[in-house]
Design an enzyme around this catalytic site. Structure first.
Site, PDB file in Angstrom:
ATOM      1  N   ARG A  14       4.380   3.735  -3.788  1.00 18.91           N
ATOM      2  CA  ARG A  14       3.168   3.890  -2.985  1.00 18.91           C
ATOM      3  C   ARG A  14       2.759   5.356  -2.902  1.00 18.91           C
ATOM      4  O   ARG A  14       1.570   5.688  -2.927  1.00 18.91           O
ATOM      5  CB  ARG A  14       3.387   3.314  -1.588  1.00 18.91           C
ATOM      6  CG  ARG A  14       3.543   1.798  -1.564  1.00 18.91           C
ATOM      7  CD  ARG A  14       4.024   1.294  -0.226  1.00 18.91           C
ATOM      8  NE  ARG A  14       3.035   1.493   0.827  1.00 18.91           N
ATOM      9  CZ  ARG A  14       3.316   1.436   2.123  1.00 18.91           C
ATOM     10  NH1 ARG A  14       4.564   1.223   2.531  1.00 18.91           N
ATOM     11  NH2 ARG A  14       2.364   1.601   3.014  1.00 18.91           N
ATOM     12  N   ARG A  46      -9.354   4.269  -0.705  1.00 17.83           N
ATOM     13  CA  ARG A  46      -8.181   4.873  -1.322  1.00 17.83           C
ATOM     14  C   ARG A  46      -8.495   5.532  -2.658  1.00 17.83           C
ATOM     15  O   ARG A  46      -7.620   6.173  -3.243  1.00 17.83           O
ATOM     16  CB  ARG A  46      -7.086   3.814  -1.521  1.00 17.83           C
ATOM     17  CG  ARG A  46      -6.411   3.412  -0.222  1.00 17.83           C
ATOM     18  CD  ARG A  46      -5.277   2.456  -0.469  1.00 17.83           C
ATOM     19  NE  ARG A  46      -4.507   2.220   0.752  1.00 17.83           N
ATOM     20  CZ  ARG A  46      -3.495   1.370   0.836  1.00 17.83           C
ATOM     21  NH1 ARG A  46      -3.120   0.676  -0.220  1.00 17.83           N
ATOM     22  NH2 ARG A  46      -2.842   1.221   1.970  1.00 17.83           N
ATOM     23  N   LYS A  77      -0.975   6.660  10.419  1.00 14.84           N
ATOM     24  CA  LYS A  77      -2.402   6.333  10.534  1.00 14.84           C
ATOM     25  C   LYS A  77      -2.623   5.140  11.458  1.00 14.84           C
ATOM     26  O   LYS A  77      -3.538   5.144  12.284  1.00 14.84           O
ATOM     27  CB  LYS A  77      -2.985   6.013   9.156  1.00 14.84           C
ATOM     28  CG  LYS A  77      -2.917   7.160   8.162  1.00 14.84           C
ATOM     29  CD  LYS A  77      -3.635   6.834   6.873  1.00 14.84           C
ATOM     30  CE  LYS A  77      -3.031   5.654   6.125  1.00 14.84           C
ATOM     31  NZ  LYS A  77      -1.638   5.908   5.682  1.00 14.84           N
ATOM     32  N   ARG A 110      12.220   3.093  10.581  1.00 13.14           N
ATOM     33  CA  ARG A 110      11.458   1.897  10.910  1.00 13.14           C
ATOM     34  C   ARG A 110      12.185   0.646  10.443  1.00 13.14           C
ATOM     35  O   ARG A 110      12.202  -0.366  11.143  1.00 13.14           O
ATOM     36  CB  ARG A 110      10.070   1.983  10.267  1.00 13.14           C
ATOM     37  CG  ARG A 110       9.135   0.855  10.693  1.00 13.14           C
ATOM     38  CD  ARG A 110       7.690   1.205  10.441  1.00 13.14           C
ATOM     39  NE  ARG A 110       7.387   1.340   9.028  1.00 13.14           N
ATOM     40  CZ  ARG A 110       6.211   1.766   8.561  1.00 13.14           C
ATOM     41  NH1 ARG A 110       5.269   2.127   9.398  1.00 13.14           N
ATOM     42  NH2 ARG A 110       5.988   1.848   7.269  1.00 13.14           N
ATOM     43  N   ARG A 127       8.951  -5.400   6.799  1.00 13.82           N
ATOM     44  CA  ARG A 127       7.905  -5.779   5.866  1.00 13.82           C
ATOM     45  C   ARG A 127       8.429  -5.683   4.447  1.00 13.82           C
ATOM     46  O   ARG A 127       9.295  -4.867   4.131  1.00 13.82           O
ATOM     47  CB  ARG A 127       6.704  -4.834   6.017  1.00 13.82           C
ATOM     48  CG  ARG A 127       5.767  -5.221   7.106  1.00 13.82           C
ATOM     49  CD  ARG A 127       4.682  -4.200   7.348  1.00 13.82           C
ATOM     50  NE  ARG A 127       4.354  -3.341   6.233  1.00 13.82           N
ATOM     51  CZ  ARG A 127       3.618  -2.234   6.337  1.00 13.82           C
ATOM     52  NH1 ARG A 127       3.168  -1.861   7.516  1.00 13.82           N
ATOM     53  NH2 ARG A 127       3.344  -1.501   5.304  1.00 13.82           N
TER      54      ARG A 127
END
Length: 202
Positions: free
Chosen positions: A146, A88, A13, A125, A135
């Site tokens: 998540r 969300r 996104k 990533r 992160r």
């Protein structure tokens, strides 16, 4: 241009939102980026959400809706925006409709991708970033949490926006360029179907 990008974490996104924001000269509003900046600044909001974000939990509806409401009130969002990471939940979607009032959304684009591909992307990533640049919420354990939160809280938004005639689903496993082209084609079709008076507010 008032656009929402939906999809599970890792679906791409952010990549598409940044491109669209540059192309249409409207701000890319990533709630994740906003909240991470608050955490980095050690603000009161940052301290409130830090532990939840690290655990892969969703920030409560009232808090995140307040953050988005304040951001949408800034001058650069007057002519449109690309929302990434919000809403969300159905409650957040209703709150957004209340904020927008008579200003309708242009479209809601949902990137569809399976869990196996998502985990592969997160692992790649993390490897590319290196341990120092990863992160806190970029790991497989947090991603599972998540994803569970996404399935429970966010997937119902598909039906919510489909009912309003705004939802457009795209294969999120396609290349960045293919996804971008598909989104552009869809937005072109929307503009072509609108009266010229309505397009002035894009």
């Amino acid at each position: 241009m008032r656009l929402i990008l939906l999809g599970p974490p890792g679906a791409g996104k952010g990549t598409q939102a940044k491109r669209l924001a540059e192309r249409h000269q409207v701000p890319h509003l990533s709630t994740g980026d906003i909240l991470r900046s608050e955490v980095k600044a050690a603000s009161e909001l940052g301290r409130q959400v830090d532990s939840k974000m690290r655990a892969g939990e969703l920030v409560d509806d009232d808090t995140i809706s307040s953050v988005v409401d304040r951001r949408l009130a800034q001058p650069d969002a007057a002519n449109g925006f690309i929302l990434d990471g919000y809403p969300r939940t159905i409650r957040q979607a209703n709150a957004l409709e209340g904020v927008l009032g008579s200003q309708s959304l242009t479209a809601v684009v949902e990137l569809m991708i399976d869990e196996e591909e998502l985990f592969a992307r997160i692992e790649a990533r993390a490897r590319e970033a290196g341990s120092a640049g990863v992160r806190a919420d970029d790991n497989s354990g947090t991603l599972r949490k998540r994803l569970a939160a996404f399935i429970k809280e966010t997937q119902p938004l598909s039906a919510f926006y489909k009912h309003r005639g705004l939802l457009f689903k795209i294969d999120g496993s396609a290349s960045v360029e293919e996804i971008a082209t598909t989104i552009d084609d869809h937005l072109t079709d929307i503009r072509a179907s609108q009266p010229s008076a309505a397009r002035k507010g894009e």
